[in-house]
Design a protein around this motif. Sequence first.
Motif, PDB file in Angstrom:
ATOM      1  N   THR A   5      50.838  30.989  25.191  1.00 58.78           N
ATOM      2  CA  THR A   5      49.710  30.017  25.442  1.00 58.78           C
ATOM      3  C   THR A   5      49.497  29.740  26.814  1.00 58.78           C
ATOM      4  O   THR A   5      48.727  28.999  27.086  1.00 58.78           O
ATOM      5  CB  THR A   5      50.120  28.565  24.813  1.00 58.78           C
ATOM      6  N   ALA A   6      50.470  30.518  27.821  1.00 63.45           N
ATOM      7  CA  ALA A   6      50.068  30.238  29.409  1.00 63.45           C
ATOM      8  C   ALA A   6      49.068  31.561  29.697  1.00 63.45           C
ATOM      9  O   ALA A   6      48.446  31.232  30.840  1.00 63.45           O
ATOM     10  CB  ALA A   6      51.495  30.512  29.856  1.00 63.45           C
ATOM     11  N   LYS A   7      48.688  32.108  28.627  1.00 62.80           N
ATOM     12  CA  LYS A   7      47.776  33.225  29.236  1.00 62.80           C
ATOM     13  C   LYS A   7      46.310  32.929  28.314  1.00 62.80           C
ATOM     14  O   LYS A   7      46.387  32.239  27.427  1.00 62.80           O
ATOM     15  CB  LYS A   7      48.031  34.381  28.479  1.00 62.80           C
TER      16      LYS A   7
ATOM     17  N   ALA B 274      46.804  37.701  39.707  1.00 63.85           N
ATOM     18  CA  ALA B 274      47.069  39.118  39.086  1.00 63.85           C
ATOM     19  C   ALA B 274      47.755  38.818  37.779  1.00 63.85           C
ATOM     20  O   ALA B 274      47.899  39.844  37.055  1.00 63.85           O
ATOM     21  CB  ALA B 274      48.108  39.770  39.952  1.00 63.85           C
ATOM     22  N   SER B 275      48.479  37.722  37.602  1.00 60.14           N
ATOM     23  CA  SER B 275      48.964  37.324  36.249  1.00 60.14           C
ATOM     24  C   SER B 275      48.024  37.439  35.165  1.00 60.14           C
ATOM     25  O   SER B 275      48.336  37.704  33.861  1.00 60.14           O
ATOM     26  CB  SER B 275      49.852  36.093  36.335  1.00 60.14           C
ATOM     27  N   THR B 276      46.689  37.132  35.421  1.00 61.35           N
ATOM     28  CA  THR B 276      45.830  36.978  34.380  1.00 61.35           C
ATOM     29  C   THR B 276      45.184  38.569  33.858  1.00 61.35           C
ATOM     30  O   THR B 276      44.095  38.701  33.945  1.00 61.35           O
ATOM     31  CB  THR B 276      44.513  36.139  34.935  1.00 61.35           C
ATOM     32  N   LYS B 277      46.186  39.265  33.493  1.00 61.50           N
ATOM     33  CA  LYS B 277      45.938  40.827  33.280  1.00 61.50           C
ATOM     34  C   LYS B 277      44.900  40.868  32.426  1.00 61.50           C
ATOM     35  O   LYS B 277      43.855  41.892  32.452  1.00 61.50           O
ATOM     36  CB  LYS B 277      47.296  41.476  32.989  1.00 61.50           C
TER      37      LYS B 277
ATOM     38  N   LEU C 144      42.730  39.108  43.616  1.00 67.18           N
ATOM     39  CA  LEU C 144      43.487  38.410  44.714  1.00 67.18           C
ATOM     40  C   LEU C 144      44.658  37.841  43.995  1.00 67.18           C
ATOM     41  O   LEU C 144      44.502  37.037  43.194  1.00 67.18           O
ATOM     42  CB  LEU C 144      42.483  37.620  45.558  1.00 67.18           C
ATOM     43  N   ASP C 145      45.714  38.085  44.995  1.00 66.62           N
ATOM     44  CA  ASP C 145      46.981  37.440  44.749  1.00 66.62           C
ATOM     45  C   ASP C 145      47.776  37.131  45.888  1.00 66.62           C
ATOM     46  O   ASP C 145      48.013  38.251  46.480  1.00 66.62           O
ATOM     47  CB  ASP C 145      47.700  37.931  43.578  1.00 66.62           C
ATOM     48  N   PHE C 146      48.545  36.053  46.050  1.00 65.04           N
ATOM     49  CA  PHE C 146      49.305  36.245  47.408  1.00 65.04           C
ATOM     50  C   PHE C 146      50.761  36.654  47.220  1.00 65.04           C
ATOM     51  O   PHE C 146      51.319  36.682  48.078  1.00 65.04           O
ATOM     52  CB  PHE C 146      49.436  34.653  47.773  1.00 65.04           C
TER      53      PHE C 146
ATOM     54  N   HIS D   7      46.570  38.315  48.908  1.00 66.73           N
ATOM     55  CA  HIS D   7      45.463  37.282  49.577  1.00 66.73           C
ATOM     56  C   HIS D   7      45.799  35.975  49.031  1.00 66.73           C
ATOM     57  O   HIS D   7      45.761  35.974  47.706  1.00 66.73           O
ATOM     58  CB  HIS D   7      44.009  37.771  49.536  1.00 66.73           C
ATOM     59  N   ASP D   8      46.011  34.893  49.903  1.00 68.34           N
ATOM     60  CA  ASP D   8      46.028  33.751  49.571  1.00 68.34           C
ATOM     61  C   ASP D   8      44.902  32.831  49.365  1.00 68.34           C
ATOM     62  O   ASP D   8      44.108  32.819  50.558  1.00 68.34           O
ATOM     63  CB  ASP D   8      47.068  32.936  50.863  1.00 68.34           C
ATOM     64  N   ILE D   9      44.370  32.487  48.248  1.00 67.88           N
ATOM     65  CA  ILE D   9      43.140  32.118  48.141  1.00 67.88           C
ATOM     66  C   ILE D   9      42.778  30.622  48.696  1.00 67.88           C
ATOM     67  O   ILE D   9      41.638  30.220  49.074  1.00 67.88           O
ATOM     68  CB  ILE D   9      42.837  31.811  46.445  1.00 67.88           C
ATOM     69  N   THR D  10      43.803  29.746  49.415  1.00 66.09           N
ATOM     70  CA  THR D  10      43.707  28.682  50.081  1.00 66.09           C
ATOM     71  C   THR D  10      43.272  28.873  51.394  1.00 66.09           C
ATOM     72  O   THR D  10      43.064  28.106  52.549  1.00 66.09           O
ATOM     73  CB  THR D  10      45.092  27.905  50.219  1.00 66.09           C
TER      74      THR D  10
ATOM     75  N   ASN E  71      39.386  32.237  37.572  1.00 63.29           N
ATOM     76  CA  ASN E  71      40.820  32.238  37.178  1.00 63.29           C
ATOM     77  C   ASN E  71      41.127  31.028  36.106  1.00 63.29           C
ATOM     78  O   ASN E  71      40.553  30.108  35.803  1.00 63.29           O
ATOM     79  CB  ASN E  71      41.208  31.609  38.747  1.00 63.29           C
ATOM     80  N   ASP E  72      42.280  31.351  35.612  1.00 64.71           N
ATOM     81  CA  ASP E  72      42.928  30.700  34.405  1.00 64.71           C
ATOM     82  C   ASP E  72      44.098  29.747  34.986  1.00 64.71           C
ATOM     83  O   ASP E  72      45.033  30.186  35.225  1.00 64.71           O
ATOM     84  CB  ASP E  72      43.386  31.570  33.629  1.00 64.71           C
ATOM     85  N   ARG E  73      43.723  28.604  34.896  1.00 69.03           N
ATOM     86  CA  ARG E  73      44.612  27.645  34.973  1.00 69.03           C
ATOM     87  C   ARG E  73      45.629  27.691  36.550  1.00 69.03           C
ATOM     88  O   ARG E  73      46.744  27.024  36.628  1.00 69.03           O
ATOM     89  CB  ARG E  73      45.701  27.322  33.871  1.00 69.03           C
TER      90      ARG E  73
HETATM   91  N1  SAM Z   1      47.554  30.969  33.240  1.00 67.29           N
HETATM   92  C1  SAM Z   1      47.478  32.029  34.330  1.00 67.29           C
HETATM   93  C2  SAM Z   1      47.277  33.299  33.744  1.00 67.29           C
HETATM   94  O1  SAM Z   1      46.969  33.545  32.689  1.00 67.29           O
HETATM   95  O2  SAM Z   1      47.772  34.092  34.497  1.00 67.29           O
HETATM   96  C3  SAM Z   1      48.718  31.747  35.147  1.00 67.29           C
HETATM   97  C4  SAM Z   1      48.577  30.552  36.344  1.00 67.29           C
HETATM   98  S1  SAM Z   1      47.835  31.472  37.892  1.00 67.29           S
HETATM   99  C5  SAM Z   1      46.529  32.339  37.600  1.00 67.29           C
HETATM  100  C6  SAM Z   1      49.129  32.337  38.401  1.00 67.29           C
HETATM  101  C7  SAM Z   1      48.725  33.455  39.226  1.00 67.29           C
HETATM  102  O3  SAM Z   1      48.050  33.038  40.597  1.00 67.29           O
HETATM  103  C8  SAM Z   1      50.078  34.290  39.882  1.00 67.29           C
HETATM  104  O4  SAM Z   1      49.819  35.540  39.763  1.00 67.29           O
HETATM  105  C9  SAM Z   1      50.186  33.824  41.255  1.00 67.29           C
HETATM  106  O5  SAM Z   1      51.049  34.830  42.333  1.00 67.29           O
HETATM  107  C10 SAM Z   1      48.789  33.450  41.644  1.00 67.29           C
HETATM  108  N2  SAM Z   1      48.557  32.410  42.745  1.00 67.29           N
HETATM  109  C11 SAM Z   1      49.179  31.401  42.726  1.00 67.29           C
HETATM  110  N3  SAM Z   1      48.763  30.496  43.812  1.00 67.29           N
HETATM  111  C12 SAM Z   1      47.827  31.416  44.653  1.00 67.29           C
HETATM  112  C13 SAM Z   1      47.267  31.681  45.942  1.00 67.29           C
HETATM  113  N4  SAM Z   1      47.305  30.197  46.470  1.00 67.29           N
HETATM  114  N5  SAM Z   1      46.789  32.462  46.269  1.00 67.29           N
HETATM  115  C14 SAM Z   1      46.534  33.618  45.546  1.00 67.29           C
HETATM  116  N6  SAM Z   1      47.260  34.036  44.185  1.00 67.29           N
HETATM  117  C15 SAM Z   1      48.020  32.577  43.785  1.00 67.29           C
END
Ligand code: SAM
Length: 264
Positions: A27-29, A53-56, A72-74, A96-99, A115-117
């Motif tokens: 349910t986290a996906k 990248a976790s949202t494969k 993009l993923d940090f 890459h850090d989206i912030t 992006n998912d959650r």
């Molecule tokens: N529900 C989500 C899913 O389906 O994957 C999980 C939550 S979120 C998308 C988690 C992902 O975002 C992780 O791979 C994490 O490394 C990435 N992430 C978290 N903060 C981030 C940031 N500031 N910049 C880039 N990636 C980030």
Amino acid sequence: MTSQTVNEKSTAWDLIGSLFWESGRTTAKPSDEEIALFTTGVQPGSRCTVVGASTKDLVEALIALGAVVTVLDFSERMCTDLRAALPAGSCEVLQHDITRPAPEHLRGTQDFVLNDRLVNRFSETEARKGIEGMLDLLADGGQIRASIKLGLYPMDERMITTGRERGSLERFYDSGKKVIDFSAAGDVLTDSLLPHGEIDSELLLQWYRGRGKEQRFDHEDITALVASAAVGERALRLVSATDFGQAPATRMYTAEAGSARRDA
Ligand code: SAM
């Protein structure tokens, strides 16, 4: 990494990598129905960035639609594990850090930023900067589609109840700002931990501690965030908020990029 300063939260995700999709809670996906909402209107050649990248499964769905996909993923490990799990050359995966401001070659180019959650992983400041980092990627008329869980997670509720009982709530929860600090919760976190699929509980604890401060949102918080986002002359307009049928109190927010002056 494009950022000057390292976002320490990335080390928490370095602990997890592919375990998220191999062993984490289903349910986290995003479900198939949620992926269909994210991908509505995506055409072959649409330029799509997935943040996280976790949202494969979403990345794979976009590749199957013929989109030009960037992830993009940090977290270095999340990037490495996703690259290993996808066919070579099927998409670009960048650390890459989206912030932070968008990577130069992607600025103003994307039709969709999905992006998912992810926003649920942000502190107050990160939420503002993260939405602006997404806007920075978009072409005019491009859309952010961000699913967000509103309110508290079941584990937050357990922690708040336990913290209140033990008189330690203020140490880790700011009720005015609705910000929870997992790194400061100590035994309350340990004693409130809920399973996340098959992920080992010691690893899970380290992951939560490393996630640090996370804000919890209501609908008005999100509309205010979207309304205040600005990158130069560019701004966002909220287009829709669609309930995710199967996930409690979770919505996909769609916001479109345009000129702040034109839209004013
Ligand atoms: N529900 C989500 C899913 O389906 O994957 C999980 C939550 S979120 C998308 C988690 C992902 O975002 C992780 O791979 C994490 O490394 C990435 N992430 C978290 N903060 C981030 C940031 N500031 N910049 C880039 N990636 C980030």
